[in-house]
Design a protein around this motif. Structure first.
Motif, short mmCIF file in Angstrom:
data_model
loop_
_atom_site.label_atom_id
_atom_site.label_comp_id
_atom_site.label_asym_id
_atom_site.label_seq_id
_atom_site.Cartn_x
_atom_site.Cartn_y
_atom_site.Cartn_z
N LYS A 142 0.84 -1.22 0.10
CA LYS A 142 0.02 -0.13 0.02
C LYS A 142 0.81 1.27 0.10
O LYS A 142 1.92 1.46 0.63
N PHE A 143 0.61 2.31 -0.87
CA PHE A 143 1.30 3.53 -0.82
C PHE A 143 0.06 4.73 -0.72
O PHE A 143 -0.64 4.80 -1.67
N SER A 144 0.11 5.40 0.29
CA SER A 144 -0.77 6.45 0.51
C SER A 144 -0.10 7.70 0.09
O SER A 144 1.01 8.16 0.55
N PHE A 145 -0.89 8.69 -0.69
CA PHE A 145 -0.36 9.84 -1.03
C PHE A 145 -0.51 10.80 -0.05
O PHE A 145 0.18 12.14 0.05
N TYR A 146 -0.96 10.37 1.15
CA TYR A 146 -1.01 11.15 2.47
C TYR A 146 0.51 11.44 2.72
O TYR A 146 0.85 12.57 3.50
N LEU A 147 1.35 10.58 2.44
CA LEU A 147 2.46 10.52 2.90
C LEU A 147 3.40 11.71 2.22
O LEU A 147 4.39 12.25 2.68
N LEU A 148 2.75 12.14 1.03
CA LEU A 148 3.39 13.31 0.44
C LEU A 148 2.73 14.48 0.25
O LEU A 148 2.92 15.48 -0.26
N SER A 149 1.62 14.53 1.00
CA SER A 149 0.79 15.87 1.15
C SER A 149 1.53 16.78 2.01
O SER A 149 2.32 16.76 3.10
N GLY A 150 1.58 18.12 1.28
CA GLY A 150 2.33 19.10 1.69
C GLY A 150 3.72 19.53 1.27
O GLY A 150 4.30 20.19 1.69
N THR A 151 4.55 18.18 0.64
CA THR A 151 5.75 18.38 0.43
C THR A 151 5.93 18.88 -1.08
O THR A 151 5.16 18.53 -2.05
N ASP A 152 6.97 19.73 -1.20
CA ASP A 152 7.28 20.13 -2.40
C ASP A 152 8.73 19.83 -2.86
O ASP A 152 9.13 20.51 -3.94
N SER A 153 9.46 19.09 -2.13
CA SER A 153 10.87 18.96 -2.29
C SER A 153 10.86 17.76 -3.53
O SER A 153 11.65 17.82 -4.18
N LEU A 154 9.92 16.84 -3.62
CA LEU A 154 10.05 15.78 -4.66
C LEU A 154 9.89 16.04 -5.94
O LEU A 154 8.93 16.83 -6.21
N MET A 155 10.78 15.78 -6.84
CA MET A 155 10.65 16.09 -8.23
C MET A 155 10.76 14.78 -8.89
O MET A 155 10.36 14.90 -10.40
N TYR A 156 11.10 13.27 -8.53
CA TYR A 156 10.92 12.39 -9.39
C TYR A 156 10.27 11.19 -8.52
O TYR A 156 10.67 10.82 -7.24
N MET A 168 -8.77 12.79 -0.63
CA MET A 168 -9.69 13.42 -1.46
C MET A 168 -9.17 14.96 -1.62
O MET A 168 -9.42 15.55 -2.68
N ASP A 169 -8.45 15.42 -0.70
CA ASP A 169 -8.17 16.91 -0.53
C ASP A 169 -6.58 16.64 -0.54
O ASP A 169 -5.87 17.88 0.27
N PHE A 170 -6.04 16.22 -1.40
CA PHE A 170 -4.59 16.05 -1.49
C PHE A 170 -4.06 17.39 -1.87
O PHE A 170 -4.54 17.88 -2.90
N SER A 171 -2.73 17.70 -1.40
CA SER A 171 -2.13 18.78 -1.98
C SER A 171 -0.66 18.72 -1.59
O SER A 171 -0.26 18.14 -0.70
N GLY A 172 0.11 18.91 -2.65
CA GLY A 172 1.44 18.47 -2.66
C GLY A 172 2.21 18.16 -3.99
O GLY A 172 1.49 18.50 -4.83
N LEU A 173 3.51 17.85 -4.04
CA LEU A 173 4.22 17.69 -5.44
C LEU A 173 4.12 18.80 -6.38
O LEU A 173 4.23 18.57 -7.52
N LYS A 174 4.25 19.79 -5.74
CA LYS A 174 4.16 20.90 -6.79
C LYS A 174 5.37 21.33 -7.63
O LYS A 174 5.31 21.64 -8.74
N ASN A 175 6.37 20.54 -7.12
CA ASN A 175 7.68 20.44 -8.16
C ASN A 175 7.97 19.46 -8.70
O ASN A 175 9.06 18.96 -9.31
N LEU A 176 7.04 18.34 -8.73
CA LEU A 176 7.23 16.95 -9.21
C LEU A 176 7.39 16.91 -10.65
O LEU A 176 6.55 17.77 -11.47
N ARG A 177 8.37 16.71 -11.59
CA ARG A 177 8.79 16.68 -12.91
C ARG A 177 8.30 15.33 -13.54
O ARG A 177 8.26 15.01 -14.83
N THR A 178 8.76 14.16 -12.95
CA THR A 178 8.64 12.95 -13.64
C THR A 178 7.83 11.99 -12.70
O THR A 178 8.03 11.85 -11.52
N LEU A 179 6.63 11.38 -12.99
CA LEU A 179 5.92 10.40 -12.35
C LEU A 179 5.79 9.05 -13.23
O LEU A 179 5.65 9.14 -14.44
N VAL A 180 6.37 8.08 -12.62
CA VAL A 180 6.12 6.73 -13.25
C VAL A 180 5.14 5.48 -12.61
O VAL A 180 5.48 5.48 -11.24
N LEU A 181 4.20 5.24 -12.93
CA LEU A 181 3.22 4.24 -12.20
C LEU A 181 3.34 3.15 -13.01
O LEU A 181 2.81 3.01 -14.23
#
Length: 209
Positions: A142-156, A168-181
Motif C-alpha cells: 500500500k502506498f498512500s499519497f498522504y505521505l506526500l501531502s504538503g511536500t514540494d521537494s520531490l521531483m521524481y 480527497m483533499d490531496f495537496s503537494g508535489l508542486k515541483n514533481l517533474r517525473t511520475l512513473v506508475l
C-alpha cells in the motif's frame, strides 16, 4: 604512527560502499562511528542489504522469510539513521502488503528530510511460469499519497507494484517533474486528475500495466 585521510577522500571512499558495509565501518573507528549516517542517497537492494548477492526465492514460504528479513534490516537502518538530509530513496525488493508500514516509515522520514527522488521497485520479476503463479498471490504494498501531502521537494517518483491510496483533499508535489506508475492498482481518472491538478510542473508521465 597514525595517518588520517583528508575528509574529502574519506567521504569519497564511503560513497562507494553499500549500506551494510557502511554501517560496519562504525565499529572500526570512533571517527567513523556516525559517517554512515551522512549518506544522502539511500539505496536498499539485494547487494546493499545482504553479505552475498542472492537470487530471489522461488517458493512462497522462502520468499516470505526473505521479505521479512529485508524489511527488518531496512527498518532498523532508518531507525538509527540521523542524517540531516536525504537526497534520494530507492528500494528494489518484492515487498508486499504486510510491509506497507515499513515503507510508510521510510518515506515519511525521507520526505521530512527533503527527498527529491523516490523509487519503490517492489515487483517480483520472473519469466518462470511456476514462480509467476505464487507471485500473483502477493498483495501489492500500500502506498498512500498522504505521505506526500504538503511536500514540494520531490521531483521524481517511480512506484512499481503498489496499491495507491489518494486522499480527497490531496495537496503537494508542486515541483514533481517525473511520475512513473508501473504495475499499480486502483488507478482511475479521479486519482489522476487530483494528482495532475497539483503537479503543475510535471514534464514526464508514464503509466505501464
Amino acid at each position: 604512527m597514525k595517518i588520517q585521510l583528508p575528509d574529502c577522500i574519506t567521504s569519497q571512499i564511503f560513497s562507494k560502499l553499500g549500506l551494510k558495509d557502511l554501517v560496519k565501518t562504525s565499529t572500526l573507528s570512533k571517527l567513523w562511528r556516525h559517517e554512515w549516517q551522512l549518506r544522502t542517497d539511500l539505496n536498499f537492494d539485494l547487494c546493499n542489504m545482504f553479505d552475498k548477492v542472492q537470487e530471489l526465492p522461488k517458493s512462497f514460504p522462502l520468499l516470505h522469510g526473505f521479505q521479512s528479513e529485508f524489511a527488518t534490516r531496512l527498518d532498523q537502518f532508518m531507525l538509527y539513521y540521523q542524517g540531516a538530509m536525504v537526497n534520494s530513496i530507492r528500494v528494489k525488493c518484492p515487498l508486499s502488503y504486510e510491509h506497507s508500514d515499513v515503507i510508510e516509515r521510510l518515506i515519511s522520514k525521507g520526505i521530512a528530510k527533503g527527498a527529491k527522488r523516490i523509487e519503490l521497485l517492489l515487483s517480483y520479476e520472473t519469466n518462470d511460469d511456476d514462480t509467476r503463479c505464487f507471485v500473483l498471490e502477493l498483495k501489492p504494498c500500500k502506498f498512500s499519497f498522504y505521505l506526500l501531502s504538503g511536500t514540494d521537494s520531490l521531483m521524481y517518483l517511480h512506484l512499481q507494484n503498489c496499491r495507491l491510496v489518494a486522499p480527497m483533499d490531496f495537496s503537494g508535489l508542486k515541483n514533481l517533474r517525473t511520475l512513473v506508475l508501473q504495475l499499480v492498482d486502483d488507478v482511475n481518472q479521479i486519482l489522476l486528475e487530483g494528482l495532475f491538478s497539483n503537479c503543475i510542473h510535471l514534464v514526464d508521465f508514464t503509466i505501464d500495466d
